[in-house]
Design an enzyme around this catalytic site. Structure first.
Site, PDB file in Angstrom:
ATOM      1  CE  LYS A  54       7.395  -5.314  -9.234  1.00  0.00           C
ATOM      2  NZ  LYS A  54       6.976  -4.859  -8.054  1.00  0.00           N
ATOM      3  CB  THR A  55      11.393  -8.719 -10.183  1.00  0.00           C
ATOM      4  OG1 THR A  55      10.470  -8.103  -8.904  1.00  0.00           O
ATOM      5  CG2 THR A  55      12.666  -8.568  -9.080  1.00  0.00           C
ATOM      6  CG  ASP A 245       9.879  -2.212  -7.330  1.00  0.00           C
ATOM      7  OD1 ASP A 245       8.832  -2.435  -8.168  1.00  0.00           O
ATOM      8  OD2 ASP A 245      10.082  -3.253  -6.459  1.00  0.00           O
ATOM      9  CD  GLU A 246       5.908  -3.121  -5.115  1.00  0.00           C
ATOM     10  OE1 GLU A 246       4.776  -2.891  -5.738  1.00  0.00           O
ATOM     11  OE2 GLU A 246       6.193  -4.374  -4.982  1.00  0.00           O
ATOM     12  CD  GLN A 275       0.099  -6.236  -8.437  1.00  0.00           C
ATOM     13  OE1 GLN A 275       0.436  -6.863  -7.471  1.00  0.00           O
ATOM     14  NE2 GLN A 275       0.697  -6.289  -9.587  1.00  0.00           N
ATOM     15  NE  ARG A 616       0.494 -11.421  -5.536  1.00  0.00           N
ATOM     16  CZ  ARG A 616       1.082 -10.897  -6.307  1.00  0.00           C
ATOM     17  NH1 ARG A 616       2.254 -10.964  -6.373  1.00  0.00           N
ATOM     18  NH2 ARG A 616       0.616  -9.751  -7.209  1.00  0.00           N
TER      19      ARG A 616
END
Length: 662
Positions: A54-55, A245-246, A275, A616
């Site tokens: 994503k980043t 973002d997010e 998430q 993670r």
DNA sequence: GAGACCGACGTTTTT
DNA sequence: CGTCGGTCTC
């Protein structure tokens, strides 16, 4: 001297074709990522599963937009933390060049502040308004609660924290009080009128004393954009390209901001509905589900190839999230087939859990895994206390994220309150706080003094002594005024002001706390932070919006190569990854927390939280739970693993118990 | 009016 | 277990 003026250029900025880009997008991105990156105009929704780059996608898109000739200043990148924005722009700079530094970026809150500082007067605020953090907001509410006589003798009236949560919920989800009460606090429904009155009082108080809490920053930005159309249009054309973002963790008011600024439609929202873990802050994952409705013509791109974890870990996390009730359909996969199966480990009690983690961490280090590639995650800050003790005994260096914050400690807040008074003399909350520190001053005297200040009869300066003498005898108050007056000048740098305040505060600290030398170290750290600022206002703004626990850790990272183990709440671990991850207290009643049984929605969020924790891990994933934990809140003994693991086959999760050899 | 004392209560996550 | 809020005493 020569004068340089601008001349209208006849040169047209031509968007070069793909062949002439410096960056080889096609080689460095997978087809889905590339698709997202190449869209320049129009709304886009990127559903990016955990670890799917994503980043990377956002970073390349920033570079791409600039490479096609867009002005960096016309790009607005809204992220969850300022650190995230900084990190992305840094990475984009590595791809391209330092033009990315001119991209506007930050959190919704910091963006709102930057606009409000310029236009607060249009909302009848002063530009030097003080930002109240959560604790400050609660202090104000409490003051009004007692003063207004709401804390009635017989009836039970909500506490300050609950009241703040109620008001916040109204603001961030744009919901009227009766609905909030009916939904989340039915036992207080009958107090509706009193709570509403208190809410109005709170609003008026903030207005009167030039204060804004976190929610006000967003709400007032919306008010500004709605009431000043030409300003809205100006901002909208300044920021022609917006990236958020997010997105799954935005709330209704933030969605409204995106809509108001993004009227041009060039909005890219990136997120993962699976998430979404911030509903307590008003976030609603429905926001991301509804994005295509808010922006007609949205193209949806789904990223499903995971570059982080091994297939065995993904198999487990896919299982966990498959049972969620509502989501965008996606199935993560990876080309990393090999790897150990995730383990679920039952331990006799909490201390055995800690001992096992310590031992395994040491073994991993022996095997060549650096500490910086290992993390221990947990549902709530206090769940790592026992582990912290054991790590200390074993000399394993660690840094903890989440939990009690530097800024929230009483002594730091005391220092900050002094500085705030200098910046915003009408900040009664801070006046109140610093007056109460003085010996012989209680609520009554403090209020008398603050009343004088708000009525304009008393202020810092040579006349203060005279005026004070008329109604208080306490010499300490006079000393305080003289000290503040001596550092009032704008010419004095923030760290110097802080140093003088610290001199004044040191004896108070010694008197108040037995562990004062530990706290003094914090205050030294505070001075170091203040060193970085020339303006008091920007120091105070940053302290409120970006608690320095992160920046301090950053500083240390640079020096010490980051050789420490990470302990973190799951929330604070968002977006990060490690070679080996331990999740402790994966115990039903702890994860999910017993309190979440109340509603399905909360339970679903707990599930997503476990999903975030497990995703993670790159290589090793250990889930641990003690089989004997007494739970005070319910008075029961917890002993079963998290219900989210129920029915998951042993193929996906290997079970272990511990055997202790003497 | 300040500060010590005591009993009740609830308990997460963060900009 | 610690914090918070209310009450009692000096």
């Amino acid at each position: 001297m020569k004068k340089i003026t601008l001349k209208k250029s006849t040169l047209e900025l031509v968007r070069t074709g793909p062949g002439s880009f410096r960056i080889d997008y096609e080689r460095e991105l997978n087809p889905a990522q590339l698709e997202a990156v190449e869209i320049v105009d129009g709304p886009v929704l990127v559903i990016a599963g955990a670890g799917t780059g994503k980043t990377r996608t956002l970073t390349y898109r920033v570079a791409r937009l600039i490479e096609t000739g867009l002005r960096p200043e016309s790009i607005l990148l809204l992220t969850f933390t300022r650190k995230a924005a900084r990190e992305m722009l840094r990475r984009a700079a590595m791809l391209l060049d330092d033009r990315t530094e001119r991209v506007a970026g930050g959190t919704f809150h910091s963006f709102a502040v930057s606009i409000l500082r310029r236009h607060a007067d249009r909302l009848k605020y002063e530009r030097s308004f003080t930002i109240l953090d959560q604790g400050d907001a609660e202090d104000v509410i409490n003051l009004l609660r007692t003063r207004g006589g709401f804390a009635g003798r017989k009836r039970r009236f909500p506490r300050k924290g609950t009241l703040r949560a109620i008001f916040s919920s109204m603001m961030t989800t744009l919901t009227p009080l009766d609905v909030v009460l009916a939904r989340d606090y039915p036992h207080f429904a009958e107090l509706h009128d009193d709570i509403a009155a208190l809410g109005r009082a709170y609003l008026g108080y903030k207005m009167k004393y030039n204060l804004m809490d976190y929610d006000d920053l967003l709400v007032n930005l919306v008010r500004l954009l709605e009431s000043e159309p030409e300003l809205r249009e100006k901002l909208s054309s300044d920021y022609r390209y917006i990236m958020v973002d997010e997105y799954q963790d935005t709330n209704a008011i933030q969605a409204r901001i995106v809509q108001l600024l993004g009227s041009h439609g060039n909005v890219m929202a990136v997120g993962d509905d699976s998430q979404s873990i911030y509903s307590f802050r008003g976030a609603n994952f429905r926001n991301i589900m509804d994005f295509p409705k808010a922006f007609p013509g949205t193209r949806v791109v789904t990223l499903e190839e995971n570059y982080r974890s091994t297939q065995p870990i993904l198999d487990l996390t896919n299982e966990i999230i498959a049972r969620a009730s509502e989501k965008y359909q996606k199935q993560l996969f990876t080309s990393k087939q090999e790897g150990p199966a995730p383990a679920i480990i039952a331990t006799e009690n909490e201390n055995m859990q800690s001992l096992f983690v310590v031992q395994r961490v040491l073994e991993l280090r022996e095997e060549g895994v650096p500490l910086s590639e290992i993390a221990v995650l947990f549902r709530a800050g206090y769940l790592s206390f026992d582990l912290e003790i054991e790590l200390g005994k074993a000399n394993v260096p660690f840094v903890k994220f989440g939990g009690i914050k530097f800024m929230e400690t009483a002594h730091v807040k005391d220092i900050v309150a002094h500085l705030r008074v200098l910046e915003n003399p009408r900040d009664v909350v801070s006046w109140h706080r610093i007056l109460l520190l003085l010996e012989g001053v209680g609520p009554r005297t403090a209020q008398r003094v603050t009343d004088e200040i708000t009525e304009g009869r008393l202020s810092l300066g040579p006349r203060a002594a005279e005026r004070l003498g008329q109604f208080v005898r306490n010499k300490k108050i006079l000393d305080l005024f003289e000290m503040l007056d001596s550092i009032r000048s704008e010419g004095i740098a923030p760290p110097d002001k802080a140093a003088v305040i610290l001199e004044h505060y040191r004896p108070i600290l010694k008197d108040k706390y037995d562990d004062f030398h530990k706290r003094l170290k914090d205050l030294d750290m505070f001075l170091e932070i203040a060193e970085r600022y020339r303006s008091l206002q920007s120091l105070l703004t940053d302290l409120a919006l970006e608690p320095p626990s992160e920046s301090v850790a950053d500083l240390e990272e640079e020096g010490k190569e980051r050789e420490f183990l990470t302990l973190s709440t799951v929330h604070s671990a968002k977006g990060l990854e490690w070679h080996s991850v331990f999740v402790i207290h994966v115990l039903d009643g702890r994860f999910p927390m017993a309190a979440s049984v109340r509603s399905d929605a909360e339970m679903e969020e707990e599930r997503r939280l476990l999903y975030v924790a497990c995703t993670r891990a790159k290589q090793n994933l250990y889930l641990l739970y003690p089989t004997y934990m007494y739970d005070r809140s319910t008075g029961t003994v917890l002993s079963k693993p998290s219900r989210f693991l129920d029915g998951i086959s042993g193929n996906f999760l290997e079970s272990f118990t511990l055997e202790v050899e003497e």
